[in-house]
Design a protein around this motif. Sequence first.
Motif, mmCIF file in Angstrom:
data_model
loop_
_atom_site.group_PDB
_atom_site.id
_atom_site.type_symbol
_atom_site.label_atom_id
_atom_site.label_comp_id
_atom_site.label_asym_id
_atom_site.label_seq_id
_atom_site.Cartn_x
_atom_site.Cartn_y
_atom_site.Cartn_z
ATOM 1 N N LEU A 25 -8.197 -0.833 -14.701
ATOM 2 C CA LEU A 25 -8.335 -1.334 -13.325
ATOM 3 C C LEU A 25 -6.984 -1.555 -12.654
ATOM 4 O O LEU A 25 -6.778 -1.176 -11.498
ATOM 5 C CB LEU A 25 -9.132 -2.645 -13.376
ATOM 6 N N LEU A 37 -12.154 0.581 -4.864
ATOM 7 C CA LEU A 37 -11.386 0.997 -6.035
ATOM 8 C C LEU A 37 -12.241 1.892 -6.949
ATOM 9 O O LEU A 37 -13.358 1.542 -7.292
ATOM 10 C CB LEU A 37 -10.944 -0.254 -6.792
ATOM 11 N N ALA A 45 -5.562 0.481 -9.491
ATOM 12 C CA ALA A 45 -5.218 -0.176 -8.226
ATOM 13 C C ALA A 45 -3.815 0.231 -7.788
ATOM 14 O O ALA A 45 -3.580 0.539 -6.616
ATOM 15 C CB ALA A 45 -5.322 -1.685 -8.384
ATOM 16 N N ASN A 78 -14.863 -4.528 -6.891
ATOM 17 C CA ASN A 78 -13.524 -4.129 -6.489
ATOM 18 C C ASN A 78 -13.521 -3.283 -5.226
ATOM 19 O O ASN A 78 -12.503 -2.673 -4.894
ATOM 20 C CB ASN A 78 -12.848 -3.364 -7.620
#
Lengths: 593, 127
Positions: A238, A188, A242, A185
Amino acid sequence: MSRVPLRPLARILEARRKGENPDAIERENIRLRHEEMRDRARQSAEGRLLVLGVLFFCGFALVGARMGLMAATVPEEPRSAVSTSEITAQRADIVDRNGKILATNLRTHSLYAQPPQMVDKLRAARELVRIFPDLDEEKLVEQFTGKRKFIWIKKVLSPEQQQQVHDIGEPGLMFGPREMRLYPNGALAAHILGGYGFGREGVYAAEVIGTAGVEKAFDDFLRDPAENGRPLELSLDLTIQAALEEILHGGMTLMNAKGAAGVLMDAMTGEVVAMASLPDFDPNDRPVPLTKGDASDSPLFNRAVQGVYELGSTFKIFAIAQAMELGLVGADTMVDADAPMKWGKFTIKEFRNHNYGPLLSVTDVIVKSSNVGTAKIALQIGKKRQQEFLAELGFFDPTPVELFEAPYAKPLTPKNWSDIHTITVSYGHGMSASPLHLAAAYATIVNGGTRVEPTLLKRAYRVPGKRVVSPETSAAARRMLREVVTRGTASFGEVRGYAVGGKTGTADKPRPRGGYYDDKVIATFASVFPAHDPKYVLIVTLDEPVETSGDKPRRTAGWTAVPVAAEIVRRTAPLLGLAPEIEPLAALELSGG
Amino acid sequence: MRTFAFVLSIMAVMGLAFWAYSENYKTQHALGEVEDLRHEIGYLRETRAVLKAEWAYLNRPDRLRDLVGMNFQKLGLVPLSPQQFGRVEQIAYPQPEPEPEPDILNPVSVSAILPADTHIDTEELEP
């Protein structure tokens, strides 16, 4: 076998004839016979000894040979053993609370050179620099033509790079298998994950070790073969992470801030659902730490955990909650809030020299964010009890969150706690703590009054903490926080359907050489939603924000941090599965006035 | 008799030796097969790990966000907002499907449709 007679007649007769004693012949023969018997016995004994000796020799030789053989052979894995364990990667994955991958391993190759086997050293160096522009051709040539027999060139290669190097066709360039860490990611949750590096390196393998964040804090767990590759389950989500980072980044840009931090925490369990610090970095390519200057200017610096700031008026709710818990005041008690207040040589003023007094209800002290009112209440509480309460909320120790950096982020408290410190700390000055500290303390106050310790690990069940305030005090504090949003300093924080409650805090940044800046602030909004049924606590901190849409630049949290926080609630609450609700009337009625 | 016993036991030993020999080779073969399979499993696991990493990489929020932006014309995806929550009461209760018109309206005429030799056992029909 013929026996020789002891008295052979011929010799006896001859001896008699000569007049000799025939007995001598007999004795002589007996002696000879005995000698013969003795020789035979010895011979057979010697034979037996020889056989025995040979046997012993063979036995010892066998044992010795076996020992030598066992010592000399290379240990071999048993082929027939039934192994139930999987052949797993050397480092376990890190996943979020829904099992989405945050960090995993990838097999790649490292590149090394063996100059004695190289054919065209100059060409190899030239071609390598063409593939890896960060290498230095002169240095490579120097290394290749020098005395060294082994040179590491690259620790990790991508498959494309490997193919390109392979295409050079240089026999002295070789590949060794490597396991590398991949953070799919990108940036992130970079501060939480940390980063990786290589430990001991060999040609065929290298240790992958964590260098920061949970990678370092859980290094032993992640590398433990007994765990059999069980992934590390974090409490993060997640998607929420984000969204939080996206909005925080937008807010930081919009408010011209140089940094931002956000913490979204489950108010009951202390699980950190999302935590961000901006500016951030890509853990796949972790930048080197700053060697000079302020470490907090590095993107590696985690503002949410490592950054200890004076968090300003967000602290007021602690003094008020404690006073209510001690029975000193109720939500509607009128307290003296006549500004400015004199204390020794110090003058306590309100924001822009307002005077909200002479009398203000306790609720309005919070709603209007009265420094004087809070200071008076704090003086009633006294410094000893104030310190004990703040300690119970966790403001005297580093947060127990599972990050490598966390134990080093100790809040800054006054060395000699005098009455003036009691006054200033009650409205969040003279004491610095991290946004994560604040999140845990707010969660403790609003969740019904039990201590919350922040954690980054997914919790299967809730362990109720120690009681800090009563459920009634907690409910009263929540109603006050709700009113700050409905009619107080955080009016931009209203999100329909989610009953946000919170407290703003704007603190001047301290100068490195003492004193405070006039035009640099830390703006914080500490919030809880929904206020009538607390589920999540959200802290948003902006570093040096300034909002320039009006005539004058505005720096207060109400204009900077609050709108950002409201947008975060608007975006993340539906993702968290919270359906918008109409606030129960009871809460409104009780808080009226 | 003794000779016969001798020959018999020698043959038995030879037979057993041959059996042990073949068993040994079968075991070796099976072990080799297990090793191959284990290699294959390891290789497949590695492949799966790479695929999982790639899947995670392709599903990273940044990329999805960009894709949503690029395909906004076609898909019109917007972030989840509080307005998108509904309550069960807001959904209309589904109307029952209209029952198909029965072909035979008069139940008495059913017996007339049956072939003449159909025997209806009234005893059986009764509960």
